[in-house]
Design a protein around this motif. Structure first.
Motif, PDB file in Angstrom:
ATOM      1  N   PHE A   1       0.945  -1.157  -0.077  1.00 42.80           N
ATOM      2  CA  PHE A   1      -0.081   0.134   0.059  1.00 42.80           C
ATOM      3  C   PHE A   1       0.968   1.160  -0.051  1.00 42.80           C
ATOM      4  N   THR A   2       0.272   2.271  -0.445  1.00 46.66           N
ATOM      5  CA  THR A   2       0.691   3.624  -0.406  1.00 46.66           C
ATOM      6  C   THR A   2       0.795   4.081   1.011  1.00 46.66           C
TER       7      THR A   2
ATOM      8  N   VAL B   1      -6.713   6.093   4.377  1.00 43.85           N
ATOM      9  CA  VAL B   1      -8.020   5.949   3.928  1.00 43.85           C
ATOM     10  C   VAL B   1      -8.869   6.835   4.647  1.00 43.85           C
TER      11      VAL B   1
ATOM     12  N   GLY C   1     -11.824   1.376  -5.408  1.00 43.00           N
ATOM     13  CA  GLY C   1     -10.329   1.662  -5.559  1.00 43.00           C
ATOM     14  C   GLY C   1      -9.248   1.364  -4.504  1.00 43.00           C
ATOM     15  N   LEU C   2      -9.582   0.883  -3.563  1.00 45.43           N
ATOM     16  CA  LEU C   2      -8.486   0.282  -2.528  1.00 45.43           C
ATOM     17  C   LEU C   2      -8.263  -1.024  -2.733  1.00 45.43           C
TER      18      LEU C   2
ATOM     19  N   HIS D   1      -4.561   2.235  -0.073  1.00 45.33           N
ATOM     20  CA  HIS D   1      -4.539   2.491  -1.446  1.00 45.33           C
ATOM     21  C   HIS D   1      -3.338   1.700  -2.187  1.00 45.33           C
TER      22      HIS D   1
ATOM     23  N   SER E   1      -0.982  -3.491  -8.403  1.00 44.36           N
ATOM     24  CA  SER E   1      -2.337  -3.576  -9.024  1.00 44.36           C
ATOM     25  C   SER E   1      -2.169  -5.299  -9.747  1.00 44.36           C
TER      26      SER E   1
END
Length: 162
Positions: free
Chosen positions: A9-10, A14, A103-104, A141, A145
């Motif tokens: 994750f960045t 959230v 989008g998470l 986030h 992907s």
């Protein structure tokens, strides 16, 4: 068909609104007898996430995540005792699907039925008696992907009988 487990994750937090929407999706899950035995611990504290990352070998990445949701069963709400794990699975899956739709990235890490994991998470989250930590959803986030995979296997389908 595009939801995948994400473990990286960045640093971006959230938002509370996204958390609320994921929990609302979890609470929308079907449950036996409409008991809805879920409770949640939303974890954003870095020290607590680091402690959760030590619960078992496959959740080390939680220490670097911005958010964890501990999905818990409230046994006082589970009159149909044998069904609460099914209810909790439905709830957890709804949270994962909502995270993806928003989008998470997220991943389900198992707590229940491992007694040692349950007791460690209960201690870290200070859950009261009768509340059973079921799963830890680690999310944020996505920094990766993963590509969708086609996992359809026609050989596992049996028409009318085995």
């Amino acid at each position: 068909m595009t939801r995948r487990s994400v473990r990286s994750f960045t640093d971006a937090p959230v938002s509370g609104e996204l958390v609320r929407r994921m929990l609302a999706a979890g609470m929308q899950a079907p449950s036996a007898g409409n008991e809805r035995p879920w409770q949640f611990v939303v974890v954003t504290d870095k020290a607590r996430l680091a402690s959760l990352a030590q619960v078992h070998a496959y959740v080390h990445f939680a220490a670097k995540a911005p958010l964890g949701i501990v999905v818990c069963a409230d046994l006082s709400k589970a009159r149909l005792k044998g069904y609460w794990p099914l209810d909790m699975s439905n709830c957890t899956m709804n949270i994962l699907l909502a995270a993806h739709a928003l989008g998470l990235g997220a991943v389900w890490t198992g707590i229940y039925p491992e007694e040692e994991r349950i007791s460690k998470v209960a201690e870290i989250c200070a859950t009261p008696e009768g509340i059973v930590p079921f799963a830890l959803v680690v999310l944020g986030h996505p920094a990766q992907s993963p590509s969708p995979q086609d996992r359809f296997e026609a050989a596992r389908i049996h028409d009318n009988k085995w």
